[in-house]
Design an enzyme around this catalytic site. Structure first.
Site, PDB file in Angstrom:
ATOM      1  N   HIS A 193      -1.578   0.821 -41.945  1.00 27.49           N
ATOM      2  CA  HIS A 193      -0.905   2.090 -42.104  1.00 27.49           C
ATOM      3  C   HIS A 193       0.550   2.157 -42.024  1.00 27.49           C
ATOM      4  O   HIS A 193       1.304   3.021 -41.082  1.00 27.49           O
ATOM      5  CB  HIS A 193      -1.572   3.339 -41.191  1.00 27.49           C
ATOM      6  CG  HIS A 193      -2.192   4.401 -41.657  1.00 27.49           C
ATOM      7  ND1 HIS A 193      -3.351   4.184 -42.596  1.00 27.49           N
ATOM      8  CD2 HIS A 193      -1.707   5.794 -41.871  1.00 27.49           C
ATOM      9  CE1 HIS A 193      -3.831   5.625 -43.042  1.00 27.49           C
ATOM     10  NE2 HIS A 193      -2.832   6.302 -42.523  1.00 27.49           N
ATOM     11  N   ASP A 197       3.286   8.324 -44.850  1.00 22.60           N
ATOM     12  CA  ASP A 197       2.349   8.933 -45.727  1.00 22.60           C
ATOM     13  C   ASP A 197       2.039   8.350 -46.668  1.00 22.60           C
ATOM     14  O   ASP A 197       2.774   7.193 -47.158  1.00 22.60           O
ATOM     15  CB  ASP A 197       3.081  10.326 -46.152  1.00 22.60           C
ATOM     16  CG  ASP A 197       1.925  11.549 -46.482  1.00 22.60           C
ATOM     17  OD1 ASP A 197       0.996  11.108 -46.553  1.00 22.60           O
ATOM     18  OD2 ASP A 197       2.437  12.552 -46.982  1.00 22.60           O
ATOM     19  N   GLY A 198       1.169   8.497 -47.397  1.00 20.44           N
ATOM     20  CA  GLY A 198       0.621   7.901 -48.749  1.00 20.44           C
ATOM     21  C   GLY A 198      -0.097   6.631 -48.536  1.00 20.44           C
ATOM     22  O   GLY A 198      -0.440   5.888 -49.530  1.00 20.44           O
ATOM     23  N   GLY A 200      -3.363   5.880 -47.977  1.00 22.89           N
ATOM     24  CA  GLY A 200      -4.552   5.788 -48.563  1.00 22.89           C
ATOM     25  C   GLY A 200      -4.533   5.667 -50.205  1.00 22.89           C
ATOM     26  O   GLY A 200      -4.965   4.626 -50.628  1.00 22.89           O
ATOM     27  N   ARG A 201      -3.704   6.090 -50.938  1.00 24.06           N
ATOM     28  CA  ARG A 201      -3.367   5.757 -52.044  1.00 24.06           C
ATOM     29  C   ARG A 201      -2.679   4.402 -52.561  1.00 24.06           C
ATOM     30  O   ARG A 201      -3.072   3.698 -53.569  1.00 24.06           O
ATOM     31  CB  ARG A 201      -2.511   6.907 -52.848  1.00 24.06           C
ATOM     32  CG  ARG A 201      -3.372   8.219 -53.010  1.00 24.06           C
ATOM     33  CD  ARG A 201      -2.627   9.507 -53.654  1.00 24.06           C
ATOM     34  NE  ARG A 201      -1.678   9.768 -52.468  1.00 24.06           N
ATOM     35  CZ  ARG A 201      -0.585  10.788 -52.815  1.00 24.06           C
ATOM     36  NH1 ARG A 201      -0.462  11.263 -53.813  1.00 24.06           N
ATOM     37  NH2 ARG A 201       0.254  11.116 -51.925  1.00 24.06           N
ATOM     38  N   MET A 202      -1.955   4.152 -51.513  1.00 23.47           N
ATOM     39  CA  MET A 202      -1.178   2.699 -51.632  1.00 23.47           C
ATOM     40  C   MET A 202      -2.411   1.705 -51.441  1.00 23.47           C
ATOM     41  O   MET A 202      -2.469   0.847 -52.156  1.00 23.47           O
ATOM     42  CB  MET A 202      -0.175   2.798 -50.609  1.00 23.47           C
ATOM     43  CG  MET A 202       1.128   3.513 -51.003  1.00 23.47           C
ATOM     44  SD  MET A 202       2.130   2.491 -52.376  1.00 23.47           S
ATOM     45  CE  MET A 202       2.264   0.595 -51.844  1.00 23.47           C
ATOM     46  N   SER A 203      -3.178   2.004 -50.512  1.00 20.26           N
ATOM     47  CA  SER A 203      -4.014   0.944 -50.342  1.00 20.26           C
ATOM     48  C   SER A 203      -5.269   0.709 -51.475  1.00 20.26           C
ATOM     49  O   SER A 203      -5.415  -0.223 -51.604  1.00 20.26           O
ATOM     50  CB  SER A 203      -4.955   1.324 -48.870  1.00 20.26           C
ATOM     51  OG  SER A 203      -4.028   1.423 -47.811  1.00 20.26           O
ATOM     52  N   ARG A 204      -5.440   1.962 -52.112  1.00 21.66           N
ATOM     53  CA  ARG A 204      -6.410   2.010 -53.023  1.00 21.66           C
ATOM     54  C   ARG A 204      -5.938   1.333 -54.426  1.00 21.66           C
ATOM     55  O   ARG A 204      -6.428   0.524 -55.197  1.00 21.66           O
ATOM     56  CB  ARG A 204      -6.963   3.532 -53.527  1.00 21.66           C
ATOM     57  CG  ARG A 204      -7.922   3.877 -52.409  1.00 21.66           C
ATOM     58  CD  ARG A 204      -8.495   5.257 -52.732  1.00 21.66           C
ATOM     59  NE  ARG A 204      -7.407   6.303 -52.908  1.00 21.66           N
ATOM     60  CZ  ARG A 204      -7.044   7.047 -51.954  1.00 21.66           C
ATOM     61  NH1 ARG A 204      -7.516   6.896 -50.469  1.00 21.66           N
ATOM     62  NH2 ARG A 204      -6.365   8.130 -52.181  1.00 21.66           N
TER      63      ARG A 204
END
Length: 381
Positions: A193, A197-198, A200-204
Site C-alpha cells: 500500500h 490512495d489508488g 487497489g486499482r494500481m495493484s490490479r
C-alpha cells in the site's frame, strides 16, 4: 520481505492448464478469423475492465457509458467525479496496454509512480500526493464500518525498501508461471500500500501489465479486473485479502490467494471466449440478414454494437467504418427509417437502440446468457 510464492497443488496445475488451453485457443481464433467485430470487442473489454475496477472503489459508470467516454463523447450522463475517474483510469490503462510488447522494458519505481500519477494526478494535494510514496500511515477500513481498520499497511518508513524489493522481484525470473507471478505482484503491491490512495486499482493494473507482458493474448483480452468487479466476486476478493491478516505478515502461506486468482483467470477466460463466440455468431446472423434486406455490409457494425452492447452512437460508427460525418448520419437515418434502429435523445446526446424491425434472431443470439463452470470441483454446491 515479500510473500513467498506458494507451490501449486496438482489440482492448481490442472486449473492452470485449462486456463492456458483456453487462452491459446482464443489466440488462434483471433489470428485465424480476423473480423471487423474484433476491434469493437477489444474496446468493449477495455471499457468493461475500467468500469469494473472503478466500481470496486465506488465509482459506478456502466460499461456502455465508459465506451462513450473513451470515444470522446461529452454528453454522457455521469457525474463529474465519475467522469474524471473513468478518463484517468482509461489513460493509465491505455499506457499499460501499450507496454505489452516493448522490447527493452523494465519495471522501476519511477514507472509505478508515473502510472500512479496518471491515475491520481487529478486528485493531487499536499496531504494526498500523487506519483510519490506516502509519508504517513494508511488504513483499509472495513466496508461495513469505516471506524474499523480491516488492514493497517506497513509503516511509511518501510515503503521505499519494500518497493525496492518488489521492483527487483518484478525484474527477476524465478521460473514461476507468469499468471501466478502476476497474482503475486497484485498481492505484494496491495499489501505494501505505498500510496495514500489508488492502491487497489494500481495493484490490479500491475497484475494486468504482467499478464499482458506474457504475450499470449492482446492486453484487452488479458485482464481479470472485469471478473473482480462483479458484486459477488468483489466481496470474495475483499474476504480473500482480509485472510492475510490485519497487518503486513509476509511470512505466511498464500495458497488461498493463488487459488482465488486461478479461479478468476479460469472464469474470465470462459467469459471472454463466450463473448468472442457470441460476437462471431451475431455477425454471421447479420450477414445472412443483410443480403435479403438489401443492406450495405458496412452498417452491420452498427447493428452488431446495438445487439451486443445495447446501443450505438454516430461517432463510434463513423470511426469504426472510416466514414465522413454525412455518410454516418445518412446510414443511421436510413436504418431508423427501415425500423432497424430507434433514436434516443437529441442532437449530440443521441444514441440508437434496436428498432421494431430489428431481427429477433440476432437479439436472441446476442442476449442468450452464458454459463460459467467452477474450475475447482470441491467449490461446487
Amino acid at each position: 520481505m515479500l510473500y513467498p510464492t506458494p507451490t501449486l497443488t496438482a489440482v492448481d496445475q490442472e486449473v492452470l492448464a485449462d486456463v492456458e488451453a483456453m487462452r491459446q485457443a482464443m489466440r488462434h481464433q483471433i489470428r485465424a478469423n480476423p473480423a471487423r467485430w474484433t476491434h469493437g470487442l477489444r474496446k468493449y473489454l477495455t471499457a468493461d475492465t475500467i468500469a469494473a475496477s472503478n466500481s470496486i472503489e465506488g465509482f459506478r459508470v456502466s460499461t456502455a457509458d465508459v465506451q462513450d467516454l473513451m470515444d470522446g463523447e461529452r454528453d454522457v450522463e455521469v457525474s463529474d467525479e465519475n467522469r474524471e475517474e473513468t478518463l484517468a483510469y482509461q489513460r493509465m490503462m491505455t499506457y499499460v496496454q501499450t507496454l505489452h510488447d516493448v522490447t527493452d522494458f523494465t519495471y522501476s519505481k519511477s514507472l509505478l509512480n508515473a502510472l500512479h500519477w496518471m491515475l491520481q494526478g487529478h486528485r493531487h494535494t499536499a496531504r494526498k500526493p500523487a506519483g510519490q510514496w506516502r509519508g504517513g500511515p494508511v488504513y483499509v477500513t472495513d466496508p461495513r464500518d469505516p471506524g474499523i481498520a480491516a488492514y493497517t499497511a506497513p509503516p511509511a518508513i518501510d515503503v521505499p525498501g519494500l518497493m525496492d524489493e518488489l521492483v527487483e522481484w518484478l525484474n527477476s525470473d524465478d521460473g514461476t508461471h507468469p499468471l501466478v507471478r502476476a497474482a503475486m505482484a497484485h498481492l505484494h503491491l496491495v499489501s505494501i500500500h505505498p500510496w495514500t490512495d489508488g492502491n487497489g486499482r494500481m495493484s490490479r493494473s500491475l497484475q494486468t501489465l504482467l499478464i499482458a507482458r506474457e504475450g499470449v493474448l492482446a492486453p484487452e483480452f488479458s485482464s481479470i479486473e472485469a471478473w473482480l468487479g462483479r458484486p459477488g466476486n468483489t466481496w470474495e476478493y475483499y474476504k480473500e485479502l482480509q485472510r492475510r491478516g490485519a497487518t503486513y505478515r509476509p511470512d505466511q502461506d498464500v495458497s488461498g490467494w493463488i487459488r482465488f486468482n486461478l479461479t478468476a483467470y479460469h472464469q474470465q477466460a470462459q467469459t471472454v471466449r463466450g463473448r468472442m463466440d457470441r460476437s462471431a455468431a451475431v455477425w454471421e446472423v447479420l450477414l445472412s440478414f443483410a443480403g435479403p434486406a438489401g443492406l450495405n455490409e458496412r452498417v452491420l457494425s452498427a447493428l452488431h454494437d446495438v445487439a451486443v452492447v445495447g446501443r450505438i452512437r454516430r461517432a463510434r460508427y463513423e470511426q469504426a467504418e472510416g466514414l465522413t460525418l454525412q455518410q454516418a448520419q445518412r446510414d443511421l437515418r436510413d436504418l431508423v427509417t427501415a425500423g432497424l434502429l430507434a433514436p434516443v435523445g437529441r442532437t449530440r446526446a443521441r444514441y440508437y437502440t434496436e428498432g421494431p424491425g430489428f431481427p429477433e434472431r440476432v437479439l436472441e443470439v446476442a442476449r442468450t446468457p452464458m454459463t460459467l463452470s467452477e474450475p475447482y470441483p470441491d467449490a461446487v454446491g
